[in-house]
Write a protein that holds these residues in place. Sequence first.
Motif, PDB file in Angstrom:
ATOM      1  N   ALA A 124      48.629  54.378  54.801  1.00  0.00           N
ATOM      2  CA  ALA A 124      48.183  55.506  55.629  1.00  0.00           C
ATOM      3  C   ALA A 124      46.792  55.229  56.206  1.00  0.00           C
ATOM      4  O   ALA A 124      46.519  55.522  57.384  1.00  0.00           O
ATOM      5  N   VAL A 125      45.921  54.640  55.385  1.00  0.00           N
ATOM      6  CA  VAL A 125      44.558  54.334  55.822  1.00  0.00           C
ATOM      7  C   VAL A 125      44.606  53.289  56.952  1.00  0.00           C
ATOM      8  O   VAL A 125      43.947  53.422  57.986  1.00  0.00           O
ATOM      9  N   SER A 126      45.420  52.251  56.750  1.00  0.00           N
ATOM     10  CA  SER A 126      45.532  51.186  57.762  1.00  0.00           C
ATOM     11  C   SER A 126      46.071  51.727  59.084  1.00  0.00           C
ATOM     12  O   SER A 126      45.648  51.299  60.155  1.00  0.00           O
ATOM     13  N   ALA A 127      47.024  52.677  58.985  1.00  0.00           N
ATOM     14  CA  ALA A 127      47.600  53.236  60.220  1.00  0.00           C
ATOM     15  C   ALA A 127      46.511  53.922  61.040  1.00  0.00           C
ATOM     16  O   ALA A 127      46.476  53.812  62.275  1.00  0.00           O
ATOM     17  N   GLU A 128      45.591  54.606  60.358  1.00  0.00           N
ATOM     18  CA  GLU A 128      44.493  55.272  61.078  1.00  0.00           C
ATOM     19  C   GLU A 128      43.557  54.244  61.713  1.00  0.00           C
ATOM     20  O   GLU A 128      43.115  54.405  62.846  1.00  0.00           O
ATOM     21  N   VAL A 129      43.262  53.177  60.968  1.00  0.00           N
ATOM     22  CA  VAL A 129      42.366  52.140  61.517  1.00  0.00           C
ATOM     23  C   VAL A 129      43.047  51.488  62.720  1.00  0.00           C
ATOM     24  O   VAL A 129      42.428  51.323  63.783  1.00  0.00           O
ATOM     25  N   ASP A 130      44.329  51.138  62.570  1.00  0.00           N
ATOM     26  CA  ASP A 130      45.033  50.472  63.669  1.00  0.00           C
ATOM     27  C   ASP A 130      45.052  51.337  64.918  1.00  0.00           C
ATOM     28  O   ASP A 130      44.914  50.837  66.038  1.00  0.00           O
ATOM     29  N   SER A 131      45.221  52.660  64.724  1.00  0.00           N
ATOM     30  CA  SER A 131      45.299  53.511  65.913  1.00  0.00           C
ATOM     31  C   SER A 131      43.948  53.546  66.640  1.00  0.00           C
ATOM     32  O   SER A 131      43.901  53.715  67.857  1.00  0.00           O
ATOM     33  N   LYS A 132      42.856  53.366  65.910  1.00  0.00           N
ATOM     34  CA  LYS A 132      41.534  53.331  66.565  1.00  0.00           C
ATOM     35  C   LYS A 132      41.252  51.969  67.194  1.00  0.00           C
ATOM     36  O   LYS A 132      40.508  51.856  68.163  1.00  0.00           O
ATOM     37  N   LEU A 133      41.812  50.924  66.584  1.00  0.00           N
ATOM     38  CA  LEU A 133      41.547  49.574  67.092  1.00  0.00           C
ATOM     39  C   LEU A 133      42.288  49.297  68.391  1.00  0.00           C
ATOM     40  O   LEU A 133      41.899  48.444  69.170  1.00  0.00           O
ATOM     41  N   LYS A 134      43.391  50.058  68.610  1.00  0.00           N
ATOM     42  CA  LYS A 134      44.218  49.814  69.799  1.00  0.00           C
ATOM     43  C   LYS A 134      43.419  49.997  71.077  1.00  0.00           C
ATOM     44  O   LYS A 134      42.668  50.944  71.197  1.00  0.00           O
TER      45      LYS A 134
END
Length: 192
Positions: A182-192
């Motif tokens: 869940a944490v990684s999904a949030e980071v990935d969505s910001k990195l996009k």
Amino acid sequence: MFNLILFGPPGSGKGTQSQKLIDKYGLKHLSTGDLLRSEIANQTPLGLEAKNFMDKGQLVPDEVVIGMISSALDNNPDARGFLFDGFPRTEAQAEALDKLLKLKKTGIHLFLGLEVSEEELVRRLLERGKTSGRSDDRDENVIRSRIVEYHNKTSPVADYYARFDKVRNVKGEGSIDEIFEAVSAEVDSKLK
Ligand code: B4P
């Protein structure tokens, strides 16, 4: 550069998730708790001062931790980003961090909060206290004082970053890997 704040009450899994995040994203990990414990282990004047506060479950004075973070930022000029773990813990620390990052022409990209019930926090910290050697994890009264400090002084930091629409919250209960997903999904969505 990508700068992330991992936020949550004591025992919410910040240190645990930070280890996995730095491995995956190559960020420089800055944990004020770890920096303070290292000062204590080396018996520096700063460490001796900090220990008095930490042993009572209180926050260490702002100027001490802000100075430590400022040096750590200066000592890592080539970092591709920072993961702040356990910092900022007061609004004054949040304002100081914004100023320090502005000087480096960057800022906070994501503020990620871990949500865990109080009884689970106490259970985890008492469990860690059996083996960690950390004096602040052994006494339930000290643990409860840390949680009170969190509600009084630290949780307003989330409101500070909410003003800039940087806050995302993740449920911090469940398996370490589920939470990391869940944490990684949030980071990935910001990195996009
Ligand atoms: P910190 O070192 O930041 O410690 P903490 O709040 O206890 O959280 P930590 O990150 O270590 O624990 P985690 O949740 O990962 O602070 C210690 C003290 O330093 C503070 O009280 C304060 O005095 C001082 N301080 C630090 N920064 C400061 C600042 N900026 N300003 C002023 N004072 C400051 O893990 C807890 C346990 O839960 C672990 O045993 C872990 O294995 C377990 N766990 C993690 N995830 C789990 C899961 N999903 N399920 C079950 N258990 C889990």
